[in-house]
Design a protein around this motif. Structure first.
Motif, PDB file in Angstrom:
ATOM      1  N   GLU A 298       1.170  -0.991   0.099  1.00  0.00           N
ATOM      2  CA  GLU A 298       0.132   0.110   0.162  1.00  0.00           C
ATOM      3  C   GLU A 298       0.838   1.218   0.185  1.00  0.00           C
ATOM      4  O   GLU A 298       0.105   1.963  -0.031  1.00  0.00           O
ATOM      5  N   LEU A 317      -2.029   5.132  -3.381  1.00  0.00           N
ATOM      6  CA  LEU A 317      -3.237   4.504  -3.399  1.00  0.00           C
ATOM      7  C   LEU A 317      -3.644   5.894  -4.035  1.00  0.00           C
ATOM      8  O   LEU A 317      -3.870   6.818  -3.304  1.00  0.00           O
ATOM      9  N   LEU A 351      -7.298  -2.939  -5.129  1.00  0.00           N
ATOM     10  CA  LEU A 351      -6.175  -3.414  -4.328  1.00  0.00           C
ATOM     11  C   LEU A 351      -6.355  -5.605  -4.113  1.00  0.00           C
ATOM     12  O   LEU A 351      -5.159  -6.182  -4.873  1.00  0.00           O
TER      13      LEU A 351
END
Length: 399
Positions: A298, A317, A351
């Motif tokens: 992330e 992100l 994701l």
């Protein structure tokens, strides 16, 4: 099985079209150009058709079982044949490291039992992959990677590995289940990276191999057809003032009457992408082939994978349509000048996007010189409930 192609005899597309002792029929007697339907139906929008009505048609007509790439449990290497029982009470396959246990489906152990959603197949600090079963207890399992697209060679054999560029020979090739053969890295491109002419898609046209015309002078060459796996191309271009319909649609059905639809849509102008030559584009295709999701996190990070002139970066992100998404880019390894782009491919995806979907999105972005947005929508299945599932959408294998 060959891993290098130094001794590979080149194919020719001269006016005397012969190949390995097989004489090609007179090109002047070729059938007229035809539309090639990717599945058993046309994926083109008709006048007045809405996105919802198009999806409704598309979701009713898909293959029964999702094609996938299977890996072994102990060694974590790809299976070289099918993952099956073969008379045993467990699933196994052959690999480059010998025979080993394998999982016949995603989050299923090697006996065919289902893993719990909160303890899916993973390493959990161990060398071999394990999962905790719905019925209780730990068990062996292995990685199963869905295939977004299925690449075939010019001789109609399925590629077992990615279609790779061989720089010294200036062609693309892949390993098959028997040996190796030439292939095409993108739809309607020859194995030597020449585009098929407009209106003449790569196909067999009555021959035992696939080919296409490359010019209106009837020059031709060999190409490999790319078939739908979990995904299919919806259209080849977008007309002026036409809405942004998705270019690639992937559809899977789960085991609880759930359906997942993943769409790939181009966004932005080609001016946001750097202009690159064919050699660098082929280097990018080989870089994309190396992609796997193990490098993702992330946090923003550069150089997830790199080659001589290119690298893949995770720009961090972003939030898009209430989904947390990666911003992945293929960048040229050089300092960016004023008003200059060093981005050659960009993918924005949720994701949990499978690795092969990300590779497909990278290739599409590279081909179309546009940012590709991957969006996922879950909902109840609308497929007809029949006994043989012949008209169900691509369905995850469940034992």
């Amino acid at each position: 099985m060959y891993e290098r192609k130094d001794l590979l005899p080149p194919l020719t597309s001269s006016s005397s079209p012969q190949r390995r002792g097989i004489e090609m029929a007179d090109r002047r007697r070729r059938p007229s150009p035809l539309f090639t339907f990717i599945l058993c139906f046309s994926l083109w929008f008709t006048p007045g058709q809405t996105v919802d009505s198009f999806f409704g048609m598309f979701l009713q007509q898909c293959i029964e079982e999702c094609p996938a790439k299977y890996f072994t449990s102990t060694y974590g290497v790809p299976c070289t044949d099918s993952c099956d029982k073969r008379g045993s009470d467990y699933y196994w396959c052959h690999s480059s490291s010998g025979w080993d246990y394998c999982s016949p489906g995603v989050n299923i152990d090697y006996f065919g039992s289902t893993c719990r959603n909160d303890h899916p197949c993973g390493n959990y600090g161990e060398k071999s992959k394990m999962c905790y079963l719905d019925r209780g207890g730990w068990s062996r399992c292995s990685q199963v990677e869905p295939k977004a697209m299925i690449q075939n060679t010019i001789n109609l054999q399925e590629c077992k590995t990615h279609c790779k560029y061989y720089d010294s020979g200036d062609y693309f090739w892949c390993n098959t289940y028997d040996n190796w053969d030439y292939c095409s890295p993108l739809p309607d491109i020859t194995y030597r990276d020449v585009k098929c002419r407009a209106g003449h898609k790569c196909g067999t046209y009555g021959e035992a191999y696939s080919w296409c015309y490359t010019s209106f002078n009837d020059d031709w060459d060999y190409c490999g057809v790319i078939h739908p796996g979990e995904c299919a191309y919806s259209q080849s271009f977008r007309r002026k003032r036409q809405p942004d319909f998705p270019n690639v649609i992937c559809t899977t059905e789960g085991d609880n009457n759930n359906r997942r639809v993943t769409t790939f849509t181009e966004e932005g102008q080609s001016s946001i992408m750097a202009n690159i030559n064919n050699r660098m584009r082929n280097e990018a295709l080989n870089l994309i082939n190396q992609w796997d999701n193990q490098r993702l996190s992330e946090q923003a990070r550069s150089n997830l994978i790199s080659s001589d002139h290119l690298r893949i970066d995770n720009q961090g992100l972003i939030n898009r349509n209430n989904q947390r998404c990666y911003n992945l880019q293929i960048q040229i390894n050089k300092a960016r000048g004023s008003s200059e782009s060093t981005t050659v491919s960009q993918v924005i995806c949720p994701l949990d996007t499978p690795a092969d979907y990300i590779r497909t999105a990278f290739r599409r972005s590279l081909e179309r010189q546009a940012r590709v947005i991957v969006e996922v929508n879950d909902g109840p299945s609308t497929s007809p409930n029949n006994n043989n599932n012949n008209r169900k959408c691509c369905k995850r294998r469940k034992i």
